[in-house]
Design a protein around this motif. Structure first.
Motif, mmCIF file in Angstrom:
data_model
loop_
_atom_site.group_PDB
_atom_site.id
_atom_site.type_symbol
_atom_site.label_atom_id
_atom_site.label_comp_id
_atom_site.label_asym_id
_atom_site.label_seq_id
_atom_site.Cartn_x
_atom_site.Cartn_y
_atom_site.Cartn_z
ATOM 1 N N LEU A 13 -6.175 39.369 -32.226
ATOM 2 C CA LEU A 13 -5.686 38.360 -32.925
ATOM 3 C C LEU A 13 -6.507 37.247 -31.776
ATOM 4 N N LYS A 14 -6.457 37.164 -30.132
ATOM 5 C CA LYS A 14 -7.544 35.975 -30.134
ATOM 6 C C LYS A 14 -8.819 36.035 -30.150
ATOM 7 N N ILE A 15 -9.799 37.045 -30.372
ATOM 8 C CA ILE A 15 -10.832 37.082 -30.930
ATOM 9 C C ILE A 15 -11.427 35.523 -31.937
ATOM 10 N N PHE A 16 -9.888 35.307 -32.340
ATOM 11 C CA PHE A 16 -10.159 34.739 -33.454
ATOM 12 C C PHE A 16 -9.399 33.283 -33.125
ATOM 13 N N PHE A 18 -6.672 33.640 -32.205
ATOM 14 C CA PHE A 18 -4.858 32.650 -32.192
ATOM 15 C C PHE A 18 -3.755 33.008 -31.118
ATOM 16 N N ASP A 19 -3.779 32.702 -30.638
ATOM 17 C CA ASP A 19 -2.897 32.733 -29.499
ATOM 18 C C ASP A 19 -1.608 32.357 -29.489
ATOM 19 N N SER A 20 -1.097 31.888 -30.609
ATOM 20 C CA SER A 20 -0.309 30.740 -30.896
ATOM 21 C C SER A 20 1.272 31.645 -30.522
ATOM 22 N N PRO A 21 2.148 30.900 -30.079
ATOM 23 C CA PRO A 21 3.392 31.440 -30.090
ATOM 24 C C PRO A 21 4.557 31.759 -31.724
ATOM 25 N N SER A 22 3.800 31.266 -32.506
ATOM 26 C CA SER A 22 3.994 30.847 -33.392
ATOM 27 C C SER A 22 3.110 32.014 -34.494
ATOM 28 N N GLU A 40 0.291 35.247 -40.346
ATOM 29 C CA GLU A 40 0.866 33.788 -40.220
ATOM 30 C C GLU A 40 0.432 32.901 -39.019
ATOM 31 N N VAL A 41 -0.476 31.306 -38.920
ATOM 32 C CA VAL A 41 -0.595 31.024 -37.644
ATOM 33 C C VAL A 41 -0.299 29.655 -37.803
ATOM 34 N N ASP A 42 0.249 28.988 -37.075
ATOM 35 C CA ASP A 42 0.395 27.275 -37.188
ATOM 36 C C ASP A 42 0.395 26.995 -38.984
ATOM 37 N N ASP A 43 1.303 27.809 -39.691
ATOM 38 C CA ASP A 43 1.264 27.218 -40.825
ATOM 39 C C ASP A 43 0.484 27.327 -42.121
ATOM 40 N N LYS A 44 -0.660 28.427 -41.142
ATOM 41 C CA LYS A 44 -1.706 28.873 -42.278
ATOM 42 C C LYS A 44 -1.288 30.069 -42.018
ATOM 43 N N PHE A 45 -2.057 30.220 -43.544
ATOM 44 C CA PHE A 45 -2.373 32.162 -44.388
ATOM 45 C C PHE A 45 -3.238 32.909 -43.840
ATOM 46 N N TYR A 46 -3.022 33.880 -43.343
ATOM 47 C CA TYR A 46 -4.644 35.171 -43.845
ATOM 48 C C TYR A 46 -4.058 36.615 -44.016
ATOM 49 N N VAL A 47 -5.222 37.272 -44.395
ATOM 50 C CA VAL A 47 -5.258 38.510 -44.759
ATOM 51 C C VAL A 47 -5.884 39.229 -43.352
ATOM 52 N N LEU A 48 -5.673 40.652 -42.160
ATOM 53 C CA LEU A 48 -6.178 41.390 -42.033
ATOM 54 C C LEU A 48 -6.379 42.373 -42.063
ATOM 55 N N LYS A 88 -15.195 35.032 -39.729
ATOM 56 C CA LYS A 88 -15.906 34.984 -38.440
ATOM 57 C C LYS A 88 -15.300 34.897 -37.238
ATOM 58 N N ASN A 89 -15.277 35.809 -36.470
ATOM 59 C CA ASN A 89 -14.839 35.699 -35.078
ATOM 60 C C ASN A 89 -14.882 35.231 -33.910
ATOM 61 N N HIS A 90 -14.859 35.090 -32.172
ATOM 62 C CA HIS A 90 -15.743 34.245 -32.223
ATOM 63 C C HIS A 90 -17.079 34.679 -30.762
ATOM 64 N N PHE A 91 -17.559 36.027 -31.438
ATOM 65 C CA PHE A 91 -18.689 36.265 -31.655
ATOM 66 C C PHE A 91 -19.969 36.155 -32.549
ATOM 67 N N GLY A 92 -19.263 35.371 -33.781
ATOM 68 C CA GLY A 92 -19.785 34.985 -34.616
ATOM 69 C C GLY A 92 -20.439 35.900 -35.517
#
Length: 316
Positions: A13-16, A18-22, A40-48, A88-92
């Motif tokens: 998830l770091k390529i998005f 997402f590197d939060s302790p939460s 769940e990261v920083d009170d936001k939700f996603y599905v992988l 999109k990931n950080h490669f677009g």
């Protein structure tokens, strides 16, 4: 999900960014083939969504197919069908690669859709699902595509072939099923002569793949079985998706009329097309009866044959 997999996902998830302790990763048990995780990261939700290495039907899994799936999802979303939106990931790129337990998989991160799965069909959720099927049919007819994944035949041809190959396993109700086979074979000739509309279908519409919120459909999920086929195949698979269940099957729950009403009201679904529904339904029934016989589920066959709705709709 073991700790090794959890570490893989967190690292991926770091390529998005997402590197939060939460960061929290929770498996979603729903789904038979692919793996889904709530992020769940920083009170936001996603599905992988992590795809299996090979598709269970085609045996193939590649990035191009998944990109096609996401593009079709985007197209139907613009036509009013609620679907998840890829991130999109950080490669677009929308499609990423992930190593899970040392094995490579394709994965897509999407927004999280609020809603719950209905436990059984009702007149209202059947009506709402029928409306979304009509919307997808319309969208498919306006979707420009040059190629789509190969699939082992439409449901009518598959039903005829599978029944013929496994007829030797059938003991109960063989005479009725043989008569049904002949009806389907004749009906298929009519279908071929009419050249019914074809397009891209979702391929797996069922209660598990539809989310409801505030008496509306909030999300249509899992387009992994998309393919080119008769548009009526989509309706057939929905009506008979869980033939062994009363609550989770449209026909056995008595909600078939709701679907027909919605389709009759829609000008893009012709009366000629609807009249061929009988052949599609009987072909699916043949396939299921052959499969149950092959697997020794005679008690289930007997149960289905005594069902009043089945008798009225398929065996009359």
């Amino acid at each position: 999900m073991n700790e090794y997999s959890l570490h893989d996902i967190q690292d991926f998830l770091k390529i998005f960014y997402f590197d939060s302790p939460s960061l929290l990763v929770t498996p979603i048990p729903q789904g038979e083939e692919n793996q889904n995780y709530k992020i769940e990261v920083d009170d936001k939700f996603y599905v992988l969504r992590v795809y299996s290495q090979a598709h269970s039907t085609t045996g193939v899994r590649n990035e191009k197919e998944i990109e096609f799936e996401l593009d079709f999802m985007d197209h139907v979303r613009q036509k009013g069908v609620p679907t998840a939106i890829p991130i999109k990931n950080h490669f677009g790129r929308q499609v990423s690669e992930i190593l899970l337990n040392g094995l490579p998989h394709f994965a897509v991160l999407m927004n999280y859709i609020n809603g719950k799965e209905a436990l059984a069909y009702s007149s209202e959720n059947a009506r709402l699902m029928a409306i979304q099927l009509v919307n997808m049919h319309k969208a498919s007819l306006t979707y420009g595509y040059s190629a789509v994944r190969p699939w082992p035949g439409d449901i009518v041809r598959s039903g005829l072939t599978f029944y013929k190959e496994n007829r030797e396993h059938i003991g109960l109700h063989r005479n009725e099923l043989d008569a049904l086979y002949n009806q389907v074979a004749e009906g298929y000739k009519v279908i071929q002569s009419l050249k019914l509309p074809v397009g891209i279908v979702h391929g797996d519409i069922k209660l598990e793949n539809v989310l409801f919120e505030k008496n509306e459909i909030s999300g249509v999920l899992d387009f992994d079985d998309y393919r080119e086929s008769f548009l009526l195949e989509e309706l057939t698979r929905t009506l008979m998706h869980d033939l062994d269940s009363v609550d989770r099957n449209v026909i056995r729950s008595g909600q078939l009329g709701v679907f027909y009403e919605v389709f009759r009201m829609d000008n893009n679904i012709s009366h000629i097309q609807l009249r061929q529904m009988d052949t599609f339904l009987k072909a699916r029934f043949l396939y299921d009866m052959a499969a149950y016989s092959k697997n020794g589920l005679t008690w289930l066959i007997e149960d289905i044959f005594t069902d009043l709705y089945i008798k009225k709709i398929l065996l009359s």
